[in-house]
Design a protein around this motif. Structure first.
Motif, PDB file in Angstrom:
ATOM      1  N   GLU A  55      33.588  49.052  43.003  1.00 25.29           N
ATOM      2  CA  GLU A  55      32.914  48.591  44.229  1.00 25.29           C
ATOM      3  C   GLU A  55      33.840  47.749  45.110  1.00 25.29           C
ATOM      4  O   GLU A  55      33.455  47.322  46.197  1.00 25.29           O
ATOM      5  N   GLY A  56      35.028  47.465  44.599  1.00 26.43           N
ATOM      6  CA  GLY A  56      35.972  46.633  45.353  1.00 26.43           C
ATOM      7  C   GLY A  56      35.497  45.196  45.471  1.00 26.43           C
ATOM      8  O   GLY A  56      35.845  44.475  46.420  1.00 26.43           O
ATOM      9  N   LYS A  57      34.726  44.754  44.487  1.00 29.89           N
ATOM     10  CA  LYS A  57      34.109  43.433  44.555  1.00 29.89           C
ATOM     11  C   LYS A  57      35.117  42.322  44.230  1.00 29.89           C
ATOM     12  O   LYS A  57      35.853  42.419  43.265  1.00 29.89           O
ATOM     13  N   PHE A  58      35.123  41.287  45.015  1.00 33.75           N
ATOM     14  CA  PHE A  58      35.956  40.086  44.786  1.00 33.75           C
ATOM     15  C   PHE A  58      37.434  40.423  44.550  1.00 33.75           C
ATOM     16  O   PHE A  58      38.080  39.809  43.691  1.00 33.75           O
ATOM     17  N   ARG A  59      37.954  41.371  45.330  1.00 34.74           N
ATOM     18  CA  ARG A  59      39.373  41.735  45.166  1.00 34.74           C
ATOM     19  C   ARG A  59      40.303  40.554  45.441  1.00 34.74           C
ATOM     20  O   ARG A  59      41.412  40.496  44.921  1.00 34.74           O
ATOM     21  N   ASP A  60      39.827  39.594  46.276  1.00 39.60           N
ATOM     22  CA  ASP A  60      40.670  38.433  46.600  1.00 39.60           C
ATOM     23  C   ASP A  60      40.731  37.432  45.455  1.00 39.60           C
ATOM     24  O   ASP A  60      41.554  36.530  45.464  1.00 39.60           O
ATOM     25  N   PHE A  61      39.819  37.563  44.496  1.00 38.66           N
ATOM     26  CA  PHE A  61      39.757  36.558  43.436  1.00 38.66           C
ATOM     27  C   PHE A  61      40.074  37.118  42.043  1.00 38.66           C
ATOM     28  O   PHE A  61      40.310  36.352  41.117  1.00 38.66           O
ATOM     29  N   ILE A  62      40.022  38.431  41.889  1.00 39.65           N
ATOM     30  CA  ILE A  62      40.205  39.002  40.538  1.00 39.65           C
ATOM     31  C   ILE A  62      41.385  39.964  40.517  1.00 39.65           C
ATOM     32  O   ILE A  62      41.496  40.841  41.377  1.00 39.65           O
ATOM     33  N   ASN A  63      42.239  39.755  39.544  1.00 42.19           N
ATOM     34  CA  ASN A  63      43.422  40.590  39.367  1.00 42.19           C
ATOM     35  C   ASN A  63      43.085  41.755  38.450  1.00 42.19           C
ATOM     36  O   ASN A  63      43.464  41.753  37.270  1.00 42.19           O
ATOM     37  N   TYR A  64      42.380  42.755  38.957  1.00 42.07           N
ATOM     38  CA  TYR A  64      41.884  43.838  38.094  1.00 42.07           C
ATOM     39  C   TYR A  64      43.007  44.501  37.308  1.00 42.07           C
ATOM     40  O   TYR A  64      42.838  44.867  36.148  1.00 42.07           O
ATOM     41  N   VAL A 120      17.485  17.658  24.646  1.00 40.04           N
ATOM     42  CA  VAL A 120      18.447  18.296  23.736  1.00 40.04           C
ATOM     43  C   VAL A 120      18.831  19.645  24.344  1.00 40.04           C
ATOM     44  O   VAL A 120      17.957  20.446  24.695  1.00 40.04           O
ATOM     45  N   PHE A 121      20.132  19.824  24.499  1.00 42.83           N
ATOM     46  CA  PHE A 121      20.689  20.996  25.174  1.00 42.83           C
ATOM     47  C   PHE A 121      21.707  21.715  24.344  1.00 42.83           C
ATOM     48  O   PHE A 121      22.365  21.094  23.503  1.00 42.83           O
ATOM     49  N   THR A 122      21.901  22.984  24.638  1.00 40.31           N
ATOM     50  CA  THR A 122      23.098  23.655  24.128  1.00 40.31           C
ATOM     51  C   THR A 122      24.150  23.606  25.230  1.00 40.31           C
ATOM     52  O   THR A 122      23.814  23.600  26.415  1.00 40.31           O
ATOM     53  N   VAL A 123      25.412  23.536  24.818  1.00 42.19           N
ATOM     54  CA  VAL A 123      26.531  23.670  25.767  1.00 42.19           C
ATOM     55  C   VAL A 123      27.342  24.848  25.253  1.00 42.19           C
ATOM     56  O   VAL A 123      27.922  24.777  24.170  1.00 42.19           O
ATOM     57  N   GLU A 124      27.327  25.963  25.981  1.00 43.49           N
ATOM     58  CA  GLU A 124      27.849  27.213  25.425  1.00 43.49           C
ATOM     59  C   GLU A 124      28.609  28.074  26.432  1.00 43.49           C
ATOM     60  O   GLU A 124      28.191  29.190  26.751  1.00 43.49           O
ATOM     61  N   PRO A 125      29.751  27.550  26.914  1.00 42.30           N
ATOM     62  CA  PRO A 125      30.537  28.377  27.817  1.00 42.30           C
ATOM     63  C   PRO A 125      31.159  29.564  27.070  1.00 42.30           C
ATOM     64  O   PRO A 125      31.284  29.526  25.836  1.00 42.30           O
ATOM     65  N   GLY A 126      31.545  30.583  27.823  1.00 44.42           N
ATOM     66  CA  GLY A 126      32.196  31.741  27.203  1.00 44.42           C
ATOM     67  C   GLY A 126      33.058  32.473  28.208  1.00 44.42           C
ATOM     68  O   GLY A 126      32.934  32.277  29.421  1.00 44.42           O
ATOM     69  N   ILE A 127      33.947  33.286  27.670  1.00 51.84           N
ATOM     70  CA  ILE A 127      34.715  34.224  28.503  1.00 51.84           C
ATOM     71  C   ILE A 127      34.594  35.583  27.830  1.00 51.84           C
ATOM     72  O   ILE A 127      34.800  35.704  26.614  1.00 51.84           O
ATOM     73  N   TYR A 128      34.251  36.578  28.630  1.00 57.04           N
ATOM     74  CA  TYR A 128      34.004  37.922  28.093  1.00 57.04           C
ATOM     75  C   TYR A 128      34.752  38.953  28.930  1.00 57.04           C
ATOM     76  O   TYR A 128      34.846  38.809  30.153  1.00 57.04           O
ATOM     77  N   PHE A 129      35.229  40.000  28.257  1.00 57.21           N
ATOM     78  CA  PHE A 129      35.839  41.130  28.942  1.00 57.21           C
ATOM     79  C   PHE A 129      34.904  42.313  28.732  1.00 57.21           C
ATOM     80  O   PHE A 129      34.966  42.997  27.707  1.00 57.21           O
ATOM     81  N   ILE A 130      33.992  42.499  29.683  1.00 58.84           N
ATOM     82  CA  ILE A 130      32.931  43.510  29.557  1.00 58.84           C
ATOM     83  C   ILE A 130      33.387  44.766  30.312  1.00 58.84           C
ATOM     84  O   ILE A 130      33.371  44.786  31.551  1.00 58.84           O
ATOM     85  N   PRO A 131      33.822  45.802  29.583  1.00 59.04           N
ATOM     86  CA  PRO A 131      34.463  46.945  30.255  1.00 59.04           C
ATOM     87  C   PRO A 131      33.584  47.550  31.352  1.00 59.04           C
ATOM     88  O   PRO A 131      34.072  47.857  32.444  1.00 59.04           O
ATOM     89  N   GLU A 132      32.288  47.698  31.062  1.00 59.19           N
ATOM     90  CA  GLU A 132      31.394  48.363  32.025  1.00 59.19           C
ATOM     91  C   GLU A 132      31.281  47.551  33.307  1.00 59.19           C
ATOM     92  O   GLU A 132      31.252  48.103  34.407  1.00 59.19           O
ATOM     93  N   LEU A 133      31.211  46.221  33.171  1.00 59.55           N
ATOM     94  CA  LEU A 133      31.064  45.361  34.355  1.00 59.55           C
ATOM     95  C   LEU A 133      32.370  45.329  35.155  1.00 59.55           C
ATOM     96  O   LEU A 133      32.359  45.393  36.394  1.00 59.55           O
ATOM     97  N   ILE A 134      33.492  45.265  34.419  1.00 58.33           N
ATOM     98  CA  ILE A 134      34.796  45.241  35.102  1.00 58.33           C
ATOM     99  C   ILE A 134      34.982  46.544  35.891  1.00 58.33           C
ATOM    100  O   ILE A 134      35.346  46.526  37.068  1.00 58.33           O
ATOM    101  N   ARG A 135      34.672  47.684  35.251  1.00 50.69           N
ATOM    102  CA  ARG A 135      34.830  48.990  35.933  1.00 50.69           C
ATOM    103  C   ARG A 135      33.945  49.063  37.166  1.00 50.69           C
ATOM    104  O   ARG A 135      34.340  49.550  38.211  1.00 50.69           O
ATOM    105  N   LYS A 136      32.719  48.560  37.043  1.00 54.13           N
ATOM    106  CA  LYS A 136      31.756  48.636  38.151  1.00 54.13           C
ATOM    107  C   LYS A 136      32.256  47.803  39.331  1.00 54.13           C
ATOM    108  O   LYS A 136      32.307  48.287  40.465  1.00 54.13           O
ATOM    109  N   TRP A 137      32.617  46.563  39.039  1.00 54.15           N
ATOM    110  CA  TRP A 137      33.062  45.678  40.130  1.00 54.15           C
ATOM    111  C   TRP A 137      34.343  46.215  40.776  1.00 54.15           C
ATOM    112  O   TRP A 137      34.507  46.159  41.981  1.00 54.15           O
ATOM    113  N   GLU A 138      35.240  46.734  39.944  1.00 51.36           N
ATOM    114  CA  GLU A 138      36.503  47.246  40.495  1.00 51.36           C
ATOM    115  C   GLU A 138      36.225  48.442  41.401  1.00 51.36           C
ATOM    116  O   GLU A 138      36.754  48.537  42.501  1.00 51.36           O
TER     117      GLU A 138
END
Ligand code: GLY
Ligand code: MN
Ligand code: MN
Length: 461
Positions: free
Chosen positions: A408-417, A388-406
């Motif tokens: 750091e220039g992380k995944f600039r080829d994949f994310i449209n900051y 017995v499993f949960t199936v629980e996908p999600g999409i989140y806009f986490i300001p602190e994580l977005i700011r950090k990755w941006e």
């Protein structure tokens, strides 16, 4: 309790698997809140419940794999106890309920274990997670209580995990009861999700439903318009239009089996265009993952498939870019979905997490990834009928994580900051269901809780 044969047969199977030595199961004791007699809600240890079923504090179970004998250790109440608690069954009567004949007062446990240790017999035990039980085990086994987790028996952990992972029919029926309570909790929360209502009011109402229909919430209720915080236990906000409320809540049945359901509701009951766009992506990841779940396919494959749906759909919205397969392989999508697709569920909402996640969800050949996002997947193995499993996908806009990755220039080829700023009001969206793996496929447990845009809007209207 279940019928006593459920427990005798479980113990017989454990005897068969373990073959030699003894296994000691310490049940939970009362835990004080702010002074000794003012206690938290009592919750029995799940492994003790699974093999012995007694839902009371202060007991231990012992299995001797060499003689085939099982014991219950516990103290009969005296007249002082009866004045405060009312008359209670004797330990002998309680033990008979789970098919155990041999009983003894709790202090006798130290003598029995001491005798086994002096004969160099192996005493298996599971990793304790409560301070009181570490102290009791340490005293009985004459070991440092702080080392009880590392000294726990890997053989016993593996044997218990192999049994508890595959649910019996009586367990599935209990989980369905727990989902039925969650149905009432979630549909009530959806109807209350209106501008001006304080989150606390909804939280308290649905916690009350869990308590009035079963054993209470299966975990602290997550309910917030700030759903981007994955486990948000703050309920101070006043709901306002334009936001969405994430409710991640489940109940325990009276036999302590869990449900774990998440729904996301737009405040006021109508999705706006952006909310609908994100919601439909998460819904697609949820429904397609459920459809694909069957014996043989692994939870890791299903997780990566859900991540691919999310990444390719976010690319269509212009929030991600580049090659989707490469983005998922490198973990760029984890900016939006940093957690795993799901976990096993049963007597514990994160089933058997206390025994060690890697014993439950990984193996000698399937090792945990260290990539951000995938590393949080609690279970990576192939499904088997009865899981017995949960199936629980999600999409989140986490300001602190977005700011950090941006920064750091992380995944600039994949994310449209640059485009993300317009989407921050979304907060988070998660949709979670509880799924049984069957011989040929899967079954969503319990009565369907509204989750399409149309169904949610209709219920809220
Ligand atoms: N309810 C916490 C979780 O979904 O894992
Ligand atoms: Mn949940
Ligand atoms: Mn969950």
């Amino acid at each position: 309790m279940f019928r006593k044969e459920v427990y005798t047969s479980r113990r017989a199977r454990l005897h068969e698997k373990m073959k030699t030595g003894l296994a000691l199961f310490i049940g939970n004791t009362e835990s004080p809140m702010n002074y000794p007699a003012n206690q938290y809600h009592f919750r029995q240890d799940s492994d003790f419940l699974y093999y012995f079923g007694l839902d009371l504090p202060g007991f231990a179970g012992l299995m001797d794999f060499d003689t085939g004998k099982d014991w219950i250790f516990g103290n009969d109440v005296d007249i002082d106890d009866i004045i405060w608690m009312g008359p209670q069954p004797t330990v002998k009567e309680l033990a008979a309920g789970c098919g155990v004949v041999d009983t003894a007062p709790f202090p006798k446990l130290e003598t029995v274990i001491g005798d086994a240790l002096s004969k160099k017999r192996k005493v298996h035990f599971l990793p304790p997670y409560r301070g009181e039980n570490k102290m009791t085990l340490g005293a009985i086994l004459r070991e440092n209580p702080c080392k009880m987790k590392t000294l726990a028996s890997v053989d016993l952990i593996n044997a218990v995990v192999s049994m508890r992972s595959v649910k019996e029919q009586v367990e599935i029926e209990e989980i369905e009861k727990a989902v039925a309570i969650a149905y009432e909790m979630h549909t009530t929360a959806m109807k209350m999700c209106r501008p001006g209502v304080r989150e606390q009011e909804i939280f308290g109402t649905i916690e009350g439903i869990a308590l009035s229909r079963g054993g209470g919430p299966a975990f602290p209720i997550i309910l917030s318009i700030n759903g981007q915080t994955l486990h948000n236990h703050n309920h101070d906000n006043i709901l306002k239009k334009g936001r969405m409320m994430v409710t991640d809540a489940g109940a325990e049945s009276n036999m302590h089996y869990s449900s774990d359901i998440t729904r996301t509701t737009p405040v006021g009951g109508k999705f706006n265009r952006r909310q609908k766009e994100i919601y439909e992506i998460v819904l697609k990841a949820n429904t397609e993952s459920i459809r694909a779940a069957r014996p043989g396919i692994s939870n890791r494959d299903l997780h990566l498939n859900a991540c691919t749906i999310i990444a390719s759909s976010l690319k269509e919205l212009g929030l991600m870019k580049g090659d989707t397969a490469e983005a998922v392989e490198q973990g760029a999508h984890a900016l939006f979905m940093p957690h795993g697709l799901g976990h096993m569920m049963g007597l514990d909402v994160h089933d058997m997490e206390g025994l060690g996640e890697n014993y439950v969800g990984y193996s000698d050949s399937v090792k945990r990834s260290d990539q951000f996002g995938l590393a949080f997947l609690r279970f990576a193995l192939p499904y088997k009928p009865g899981h017995v499993f949960t199936v629980e996908p999600g999409i989140y806009f986490i300001p602190e994580l977005i700011r950090k990755w941006e920064a750091e220039g992380k995944f600039r080829d994949f994310i449209n900051y640059i485009k993300l700023a317009d989407w921050m009001e979304i907060g988070g969206v998660r949709i979670e269901d509880d799924v049984l793996i069957t011989e040929k496929g899967q079954k969503v447990l319990g009565k369907a809780i509204p989750k399409t845009v149309a169904d949610i809007e209709e219920l809220c209207s």
